[in-house]
Each structure stands twice: as structure tokens, then as C-alpha cells.
Design a protein around this motif. Sequence first.
Motif, PDB file in Angstrom:
ATOM      1  N   PRO A  41       0.798  -1.341  -0.031  1.00  0.00           N
ATOM      2  CA  PRO A  41       0.005   0.103  -0.135  1.00  0.00           C
ATOM      3  C   PRO A  41       0.787   1.319   0.142  1.00  0.00           C
ATOM      4  O   PRO A  41       0.290   2.400  -0.643  1.00  0.00           O
ATOM      5  CB  PRO A  41      -0.923  -0.036   1.339  1.00  0.00           C
ATOM      6  N   ALA A  42       1.934   1.170   0.441  1.00  0.00           N
ATOM      7  CA  ALA A  42       2.981   2.482   0.579  1.00  0.00           C
ATOM      8  C   ALA A  42       3.330   2.851  -0.732  1.00  0.00           C
ATOM      9  O   ALA A  42       3.198   3.815  -1.100  1.00  0.00           O
ATOM     10  CB  ALA A  42       3.908   2.237   1.489  1.00  0.00           C
ATOM     11  N   LEU A  43       3.827   1.988  -1.535  1.00  0.00           N
ATOM     12  CA  LEU A  43       4.129   1.840  -3.036  1.00  0.00           C
ATOM     13  C   LEU A  43       2.853   2.571  -3.750  1.00  0.00           C
ATOM     14  O   LEU A  43       3.011   3.535  -4.556  1.00  0.00           O
ATOM     15  CB  LEU A  43       4.351   0.695  -3.573  1.00  0.00           C
ATOM     16  N   GLY A  44       1.693   2.235  -3.487  1.00  0.00           N
ATOM     17  CA  GLY A  44       0.521   2.443  -4.276  1.00  0.00           C
ATOM     18  C   GLY A  44       0.067   3.985  -3.736  1.00  0.00           C
ATOM     19  O   GLY A  44       0.043   4.874  -4.743  1.00  0.00           O
ATOM     20  N   VAL A  45       0.660   4.510  -2.460  1.00  0.00           N
ATOM     21  CA  VAL A  45       0.232   5.973  -2.162  1.00  0.00           C
ATOM     22  C   VAL A  45       1.437   6.748  -3.000  1.00  0.00           C
ATOM     23  O   VAL A  45       1.005   7.845  -3.647  1.00  0.00           O
ATOM     24  CB  VAL A  45       0.507   6.163  -0.614  1.00  0.00           C
ATOM     25  N   ALA A  46       2.571   6.495  -2.821  1.00  0.00           N
ATOM     26  CA  ALA A  46       3.642   6.942  -3.435  1.00  0.00           C
ATOM     27  C   ALA A  46       3.383   7.389  -5.043  1.00  0.00           C
ATOM     28  O   ALA A  46       3.660   8.363  -5.439  1.00  0.00           O
ATOM     29  CB  ALA A  46       4.995   6.435  -3.304  1.00  0.00           C
ATOM     30  N   VAL A  47       2.836   5.992  -5.687  1.00  0.00           N
ATOM     31  CA  VAL A  47       2.731   6.155  -7.082  1.00  0.00           C
ATOM     32  C   VAL A  47       1.525   7.172  -7.205  1.00  0.00           C
ATOM     33  O   VAL A  47       1.469   7.857  -8.312  1.00  0.00           O
ATOM     34  CB  VAL A  47       2.396   4.553  -7.673  1.00  0.00           C
ATOM     35  N   GLY A  48       0.615   6.849  -6.541  1.00  0.00           N
ATOM     36  CA  GLY A  48      -0.849   7.784  -6.792  1.00  0.00           C
ATOM     37  C   GLY A  48      -0.486   9.193  -6.707  1.00  0.00           C
ATOM     38  O   GLY A  48      -0.732  10.117  -7.573  1.00  0.00           O
ATOM     39  N   VAL A  49       0.491   9.545  -5.535  1.00  0.00           N
ATOM     40  CA  VAL A  49       0.722  11.097  -5.130  1.00  0.00           C
ATOM     41  C   VAL A  49       1.470  11.655  -6.509  1.00  0.00           C
ATOM     42  O   VAL A  49       1.243  12.706  -7.042  1.00  0.00           O
ATOM     43  CB  VAL A  49       1.442  11.148  -3.828  1.00  0.00           C
ATOM     44  N   GLY A  50       2.327  10.733  -6.956  1.00  0.00           N
ATOM     45  CA  GLY A  50       3.512  11.363  -8.168  1.00  0.00           C
ATOM     46  C   GLY A  50       2.602  11.355  -9.383  1.00  0.00           C
ATOM     47  O   GLY A  50       2.809  12.379 -10.092  1.00  0.00           O
ATOM     48  N   ALA A  51       1.708  10.392  -9.457  1.00  0.00           N
ATOM     49  CA  ALA A  51       0.807  10.497 -10.730  1.00  0.00           C
ATOM     50  C   ALA A  51      -0.168  11.520 -10.657  1.00  0.00           C
ATOM     51  O   ALA A  51      -0.534  12.113 -11.853  1.00  0.00           O
ATOM     52  CB  ALA A  51       0.005   9.064 -11.051  1.00  0.00           C
ATOM     53  N   ASN A  52      -0.692  11.761  -9.722  1.00  0.00           N
ATOM     54  CA  ASN A  52      -1.664  13.123  -9.347  1.00  0.00           C
ATOM     55  C   ASN A  52      -0.690  14.296  -9.779  1.00  0.00           C
ATOM     56  O   ASN A  52      -1.155  15.060 -10.423  1.00  0.00           O
ATOM     57  CB  ASN A  52      -1.964  13.119  -8.077  1.00  0.00           C
ATOM     58  N   ALA A  53       0.269  14.528  -9.148  1.00  0.00           N
ATOM     59  CA  ALA A  53       1.123  15.706  -9.474  1.00  0.00           C
ATOM     60  C   ALA A  53       1.650  15.879 -11.111  1.00  0.00           C
ATOM     61  O   ALA A  53       1.358  17.019 -11.547  1.00  0.00           O
ATOM     62  CB  ALA A  53       2.524  15.596  -8.613  1.00  0.00           C
ATOM     63  N   VAL A  54       1.663  14.889 -11.443  1.00  0.00           N
ATOM     64  CA  VAL A  54       2.032  15.038 -12.916  1.00  0.00           C
ATOM     65  C   VAL A  54       1.125  15.158 -13.869  1.00  0.00           C
ATOM     66  O   VAL A  54       1.179  15.915 -14.658  1.00  0.00           O
ATOM     67  CB  VAL A  54       2.751  13.537 -13.433  1.00  0.00           C
ATOM     68  N   ALA A  55      -0.090  14.536 -13.475  1.00  0.00           N
ATOM     69  CA  ALA A  55      -1.455  14.741 -14.340  1.00  0.00           C
ATOM     70  C   ALA A  55      -1.735  16.148 -14.182  1.00  0.00           C
ATOM     71  O   ALA A  55      -2.221  16.869 -15.129  1.00  0.00           O
ATOM     72  CB  ALA A  55      -2.438  13.855 -13.822  1.00  0.00           C
ATOM     73  N   ASN A  56      -1.692  16.639 -12.844  1.00  0.00           N
ATOM     74  CA  ASN A  56      -2.081  18.189 -12.439  1.00  0.00           C
ATOM     75  C   ASN A  56      -1.278  19.139 -13.260  1.00  0.00           C
ATOM     76  O   ASN A  56      -1.742  20.180 -14.271  1.00  0.00           O
ATOM     77  CB  ASN A  56      -2.316  18.362 -11.230  1.00  0.00           C
ATOM     78  N   TRP A  57      -0.052  18.718 -13.406  1.00  0.00           N
ATOM     79  CA  TRP A  57       0.902  19.791 -14.142  1.00  0.00           C
ATOM     80  C   TRP A  57       0.708  19.635 -15.655  1.00  0.00           C
ATOM     81  O   TRP A  57       0.720  20.738 -16.436  1.00  0.00           O
ATOM     82  CB  TRP A  57       2.349  19.185 -13.648  1.00  0.00           C
ATOM     83  N   GLY A  58       0.318  18.477 -16.265  1.00  0.00           N
ATOM     84  CA  GLY A  58       0.015  18.274 -17.689  1.00  0.00           C
ATOM     85  C   GLY A  58      -1.089  19.074 -18.223  1.00  0.00           C
ATOM     86  O   GLY A  58      -1.147  19.782 -18.924  1.00  0.00           O
TER      87      GLY A  58
END
Length: 161
Positions: A38-55
Motif C-alpha cells: 500500500p505504501a508504494l501505491g500511495v507514492a505512485v498515486g501522489v506522483g501520478a496526481n502531480a504529473v497529471a495536474n501539471w500536464g
Amino acid sequence: MRLPAVLLAASLLGGCSSFGDIVGAATGTAAAAGSGNPALGVAVGVGANAVANWGWRRLTRRWHTSEQEAIALAAGEAPIGEARPWQVRHSLPIGNEQGEVRVLRVIETPLATCREILFSVDEGEGAKLTREWYVTSLCRQETGWRWAAAEPAVERWGSLQ
């Protein structure tokens, strides 16, 4: 792969403001389920959220810049009081805009030549057509007329001047 199509459809249905959240939740869930961590899932989710919002912000900023340039081009050489149409058509059929622009006055100073303009943004078609009107200023630069004021853009386009 169907995941990108599902994410795009969900983001369009959910609205622009939830785009990053949907992408982050989907990728985080997939990473957690795939790895069992689950920790990896949270990290990947936060990172993907940031990249998607930036794009998404980058894309909409480009769209808003093209709208401002189309309005400035239409108003640049128009005589005072004459109505001229403006429009923007993007490669994706999202965010296409059109309206009318009028020059209210010309302001000439030793530093710059500027124009105060009134422009509309049309929503809908036919009997359901509505127009929102905004006032702004343009100033002539070496490369042509450019947006000079942030105030009208703040309400319409948020902080993406």
C-alpha cells in the motif's frame, strides 16, 4: 490497453478539477494491487496526481494563450467601435471558443500604444446562445498586440494568465 481511455473518459465526465485526482487514484490503486504494497501505491498515486495536474495546467495554459492571441489579433487593427469576430479551434475538440471583440479606445503614450477592448465569449448555439463580456487592455509589442492586464483573465481563466 484500456486504462488510459478509461482515465480520459472519467476525467472528462468528472470535470477538469478532478483530472489529477482520478489519475492518481487509479494508478495508486493499480500499483498497490499489483505490488501488494500500500505504501508504494500511495507514492505512485501522489506522483501520478502531480504529473497529471501539471500536464493539465500546461495544456490549458496553452489553450488560454491561444485565446488571448486570437482576441488580440482581431482587435489589433480594428477601428474604434467596430465589432470583429474571434475564434480558436484546438486540435482536440475541447476548449474551442469564439466571440466578438470591440476596441473601446486607443491609449498612446511615449512608452507604449495600447488599446482598451471589450470582448465576449459565446456559450451554446442558436436560442441557447449566451455571451459573457469582459474588458481588458492590449499593448503593441515588436511581435504584435499582446495581453496587457491580468484582471479579466483572473476570473475567466484563474491564475493561468
